[in-house]
Design a protein around this motif. Structure first.
Motif, PDB file in Angstrom:
ATOM      1  N   TYR A   1       2.434   6.239 -11.279  1.00  0.00           N
ATOM      2  CA  TYR A   1       1.220   5.348 -11.688  1.00  0.00           C
ATOM      3  C   TYR A   1       1.033   5.624 -13.221  1.00  0.00           C
ATOM      4  CZ  TYR A   1      -3.620   3.806 -11.646  1.00  0.00           C
ATOM      5  OH  TYR A   1      -4.709   3.146 -11.936  1.00  0.00           O
ATOM      6  N   MET A   2       1.090   6.603 -13.823  1.00  0.00           N
ATOM      7  CA  MET A   2       0.802   6.872 -15.201  1.00  0.00           C
ATOM      8  C   MET A   2       1.669   6.524 -16.306  1.00  0.00           C
ATOM      9  SD  MET A   2      -0.945  10.597 -14.508  1.00  0.00           S
ATOM     10  CE  MET A   2      -0.834  10.895 -16.071  1.00  0.00           C
ATOM     11  N   LEU A   3       2.893   6.182 -15.591  1.00  0.00           N
ATOM     12  CA  LEU A   3       4.075   5.975 -16.603  1.00  0.00           C
ATOM     13  C   LEU A   3       4.237   4.506 -16.904  1.00  0.00           C
ATOM     14  CD1 LEU A   3       6.796   8.210 -14.912  1.00  0.00           C
ATOM     15  CD2 LEU A   3       5.442   8.864 -16.657  1.00  0.00           C
ATOM     16  N   GLU A   4       5.120   4.317 -18.015  1.00  0.00           N
ATOM     17  CA  GLU A   4       5.159   2.974 -18.425  1.00  0.00           C
ATOM     18  C   GLU A   4       6.230   2.395 -17.628  1.00  0.00           C
ATOM     19  OE1 GLU A   4       5.793   2.770 -22.757  1.00  0.00           O
ATOM     20  OE2 GLU A   4       4.294   4.378 -22.929  1.00  0.00           O
ATOM     21  N   PRO A   5       6.157   0.763 -17.616  1.00  0.00           N
ATOM     22  CA  PRO A   5       7.260   0.117 -16.591  1.00  0.00           C
ATOM     23  C   PRO A   5       8.759   0.582 -16.746  1.00  0.00           C
ATOM     24  CG  PRO A   5       5.524  -1.372 -17.460  1.00  0.00           C
ATOM     25  CD  PRO A   5       5.429  -0.213 -18.205  1.00  0.00           C
TER      26      PRO A   5
ATOM     27  N   TYR B   1       2.319   1.766  -3.518  1.00  0.00           N
ATOM     28  CA  TYR B   1       0.961   2.184  -4.312  1.00  0.00           C
ATOM     29  C   TYR B   1       0.893   3.786  -4.127  1.00  0.00           C
ATOM     30  CZ  TYR B   1      -3.738   2.152  -6.341  1.00  0.00           C
ATOM     31  OH  TYR B   1      -4.724   2.452  -7.081  1.00  0.00           O
ATOM     32  N   GLN B   2       0.783   4.354  -2.784  1.00  0.00           N
ATOM     33  CA  GLN B   2       1.069   5.529  -2.388  1.00  0.00           C
ATOM     34  C   GLN B   2       2.004   6.515  -3.216  1.00  0.00           C
ATOM     35  OE1 GLN B   2      -1.978   7.114  -1.110  1.00  0.00           O
ATOM     36  NE2 GLN B   2      -2.691   4.906  -1.451  1.00  0.00           N
TER      37      GLN B   2
ATOM     38  N   VAL C   1       3.654   5.625  -5.648  1.00  0.00           N
ATOM     39  CA  VAL C   1       3.487   5.596  -7.154  1.00  0.00           C
ATOM     40  C   VAL C   1       2.486   6.875  -7.505  1.00  0.00           C
ATOM     41  CG1 VAL C   1       2.492   4.063  -8.772  1.00  0.00           C
ATOM     42  CG2 VAL C   1       4.598   3.329  -7.849  1.00  0.00           C
ATOM     43  N   LEU C   2       1.357   6.827  -6.747  1.00  0.00           N
ATOM     44  CA  LEU C   2       0.285   7.479  -7.015  1.00  0.00           C
ATOM     45  C   LEU C   2       0.874   9.085  -7.051  1.00  0.00           C
ATOM     46  CD1 LEU C   2      -3.053   6.299  -5.273  1.00  0.00           C
ATOM     47  CD2 LEU C   2      -2.585   6.666  -7.718  1.00  0.00           C
ATOM     48  N   VAL C   3       1.615   9.112  -5.667  1.00  0.00           N
ATOM     49  CA  VAL C   3       1.937  10.585  -5.541  1.00  0.00           C
ATOM     50  C   VAL C   3       2.815  11.423  -6.387  1.00  0.00           C
ATOM     51  CG1 VAL C   3       3.156  12.112  -3.978  1.00  0.00           C
ATOM     52  CG2 VAL C   3       1.319  10.792  -3.211  1.00  0.00           C
ATOM     53  N   THR C   4       3.949  10.572  -6.861  1.00  0.00           N
ATOM     54  CA  THR C   4       4.928  10.971  -7.772  1.00  0.00           C
ATOM     55  C   THR C   4       4.473  10.655  -9.236  1.00  0.00           C
ATOM     56  OG1 THR C   4       6.029   8.651  -7.668  1.00  0.00           O
ATOM     57  CG2 THR C   4       6.861  10.350  -6.340  1.00  0.00           C
ATOM     58  N   ALA C   5       3.165  10.395  -9.562  1.00  0.00           N
ATOM     59  CA  ALA C   5       2.632  10.064 -10.692  1.00  0.00           C
ATOM     60  C   ALA C   5       3.376   9.113 -11.665  1.00  0.00           C
ATOM     61  CB  ALA C   5       2.676  11.392 -11.691  1.00  0.00           C
TER      62      ALA C   5
ATOM     63  N   PHE D   1      13.100   6.096 -13.387  1.00  0.00           N
ATOM     64  CA  PHE D   1      12.927   6.944 -12.287  1.00  0.00           C
ATOM     65  C   PHE D   1      13.256   6.191 -11.046  1.00  0.00           C
ATOM     66  CE2 PHE D   1      11.299  10.721 -10.378  1.00  0.00           C
ATOM     67  CZ  PHE D   1      10.864  10.454  -9.287  1.00  0.00           C
TER      68      PHE D   1
ATOM     69  N   TRP E   1       0.984  -1.198  -0.029  1.00  0.00           N
ATOM     70  CA  TRP E   1       0.094   0.025   0.068  1.00  0.00           C
ATOM     71  C   TRP E   1       0.895   1.302   0.018  1.00  0.00           C
ATOM     72  CZ3 TRP E   1      -1.138   4.225   3.488  1.00  0.00           C
ATOM     73  CH2 TRP E   1      -2.163   4.856   3.410  1.00  0.00           C
TER      74      TRP E   1
END
Lengths: 541, 68
Positions: free
Chosen positions: B24-28, B15-16, B18-22, B34, B12
């Motif tokens: 989440y939207m990037l490809e693997p 996941y947070q 990955v969400l906060v630094t954006a 990063f 979790w």
């Protein structure tokens, strides 16, 4: 756009409840202007969140530049539009920020928008599932249909978006009798008796002398404002007006001045300046001053301060153009809109405009006002001369739904829907605020924007809600300021309490998963009776 | 299982992050770049602390005349 901290816009008494300032407007406040409490709040963006949102946009921008570099040097295949080889020396078309944003940020979370549905968008709908193998550049159907997704995104305020019932039957009958297309403009052969009946009914619904209907809501604004004002006139338009109002104002070639959103001091200052100084260089008086405002602003959920605007308008002799796209049918005891909500006289508003798209579940718009104004518009509006009229099934849908709301069909369905919408709105907003989300807007508006702030959370929210069978609409940059992205819920009278409860539980679960409960103003659970001294003890915990 | 709970909590937190630094939207592969950069910078900071902390602490104590 910096917001004020939790402010309620009424000059009521402040009652400090355990150190938390809770401004409540009592009914008798502010003399004669407001007959009911006007509770509106826009909570300030928490500083940490703003910083983190800018940081996330910074990271996305850096990776966006990297991907653009790779596309430029052909390391990666380019899926977007680009100029042809022969046009490389021309003025570049795709280098501005909007295109950069679309290519690199919007594309990555694009699957939360433009989702195809395959049933009537009532309280629930069926969704055709799509998946993407190349990160949202192309989509394929998986073949599955997701059934009974709870619809929190359609502007279906009174629940008339249904394929059974009186409206659909009437529309079907008239299609069989008259066909679908009208094949003419209003001034040529497109004026049928059903249109005239609809206009009479709309005028009696709104309480004005006369009304005129148009085939498209956006075109109602953009084509009629140029007919009303022109060069030498002044338009005072709210900061957050809809694109149709802005387009109409620009097309009219009047001078446009913008005042802060719903801010009466700003409006009064502009009015005073306009009257004192007149037109820019010649200092002649303005021919007309037109104030453009909306009844409910759909991105903020705020309601216009109509009593104050009308008082200002009368004092400074300006005209008011009220766009009731979202508030007609949704506010007021009988659904007559924001004018009835405040208990004012419809004759005070010079031009009452609205659309039939939202509460009546049809298409098109209307303009209502005095008879001589509407007669002038019938001859001078671009929409009447050039645009096709409203097609007949749509006219039937509006006639039937309007009669239902007014109670003219002999049932109380309309009234019960209006009451159910009001109850649903108050309940939904209260529960969301108790859960700790930041909700913008007035307590009575059925449009509920919930703040998400970060772009990744905007994409994640849409996806997670869909996984749990709830369809929501997320709104991001061009429609809102860049750090203030939000999810916008539209409450409907078709939602039952069980649906709303299920939706609220899911929103709470997703809010915990994505850590969205940002609100720092802890709202106390509401009391069932008016606040007095003996209720202090109950709130000690 | 305490290990299972700890793993859930950690995932979790990831996941947070990955969400906060954006991310989440990037490809693997972008996430890999990063994360590698971040870990490299963090590792360099930790190494510098490890190498220089004794000297800094001695200098501070010397300044405040706790130790000669």
């Amino acid at each position: 756009l910096v917001r004020d901290p939790l402010v309620t816009m009424c000059n009521g008494n402040e009652s400090v409840l355990m150190g938390i300032a809770l401004q409540v407007c009592h009914a008798a406040c502010n003399g004669e202007l407001y007959s009911r409490p006007f509770i509106e709040s826009f909570e300030e963006t928490p500083m940490l969140l703003a910083v983190l949102t800018y940081m996330s946009y910074g990271i996305l921008t850096i990776f966006g530049y990297l991907r653009d570099f790779m596309r430029e040097w052909k390391i990666e295949k380019c899926h977007t539009a680009r100029e042809r080889e022969e046009q490389k020396d021309f003025v570049p078309l795709y280098q501005d920020f909007e295109n950069f944003y679309t290519r690199n940020i919007y594309m990555r979370i694009r699957d939360s928008w433009n989702r195809p549905i395959c049933s009537v968008p009532g309280a629930t709908f069926d969704l055709v599932e799509c998946s993407s193998n190349d990160y949202n550049w192309t989509f394929e159907y998986t073949g599955r249909v997701v059934k009974d997704v709870i619809n929190l995104g359609s502007y279906n305020y009174l629940g008339f978006a249904e394929n059974t019932g009186a409206c659909a039957t009437a529309a079907g009958e008239v299609t069989v009798k008259f066909g679908v297309g009208v094949a003419s403009t209003r001034q040529e052969m497109g004026n049928l008796d059903r249109h005239e009946e609809l206009e009479k009914l709309a005028a009696s619904f709104l309480g004005v002398e006369s009304a005129m209907v148009f085939g498209m809501g956006f075109a109602t604004n953009s084509m009629n404002i140029p007919a009303l004002v022109g060069k030498g006139c002044l338009i005072l338009s709210d900061e957050l007006n809809h694109a149709s109002l802005v387009l109409g104002a620009r097309l009219s070639s009047s001078t446009i001045r913008v005042f802060k959103h719903n801010n009466m001091q700003s409006l009064e200052k502009l009015l005073r300046d306009a009257i004192v100084h007149g037109q820019p260089r010649t200092h002649r008086p303005w021919k007309k001053i037109l104030i453009l405002m909306e009844g409910i602003y759909s991105m903020e959920g705020s309601i216009i301060r109509l009593p104050e605007v009308i008082a200002l308008k009368k004092k400074y002799k300006a005209y008011l153009y009220l766009d009731e796209a979202h508030s007609i049918g949704a506010l007021g005891l009988n659904g007559r809109g924001v004018v009835e909500y405040f208990g004012l006289d419809p004759k005070d508003v010079d031009v009452m405009m609205g659309t039939f798209t939202k509460s009546f579940s049809a298409a098109g718009g209307y303009v209502g006002g005095r008879k001589d104004l509407i007669d002038y518009l019938r001859t001078h509006s671009h929409s009447a001369i050039y645009a096709t009229t409203m097609s007949l099934p749509v006219v039937e849908q509006i006639l039937t739904s309007m009669k239902c709301i007014m109670g003219k069909d002999g049932t109380t369905i309309g009234l019960s829907r209006i009451q159910r919408l009001a109850e649903n709105t108050v309940y939904f907003r209260r529960r969301l605020q108790e859960m700790g989300f930041i909700i913008y807007g007035n307590n009575d508006s059925p449009v509920v924007p919930m703040m998400l702030y970060m772009p990744a959370k905007l994409g994640a929210f849409g996806r997670e809600m869909l996984k749990r069978n709830i369809g929501v609409v997320g709104v991001g940059f061009p429609a809102t300021p860049i750090i203030e992205s939000r999810a916008r819920f539209c409450i409907s009278a078709a939602h039952t309490k069980e649906m709303l409860d299920r939706a609220l539980d899911v929103i709470s679960e997703v809010g915990d998963l994505l850590h969205l409960k940002y609100s720092r103003h802890k709202v106390l659970p509401s009391l069932d009776r008016p606040f007095d001294e003996t209720t202090y003890e109950e709130n000690e915990e | 299982m305490a290990l299972g709970d700890a793993w859930k909590q950690l995932s979790w937190f990831y996941y947070q992050y990955v969400l906060v630094t954006a991310l989440y939207m990037l490809e693997p592969w972008e996430r890999t770049i990063f994360n590698s950069l971040l870990i490299t910078v963090a590792a360099m900071a930790v190494y510098t602390c490890y190498v220089f902390m004794p000297q800094h602490i001695m200098a501070i104590l010397h300044y405040f005349e706790v130790v000669q």
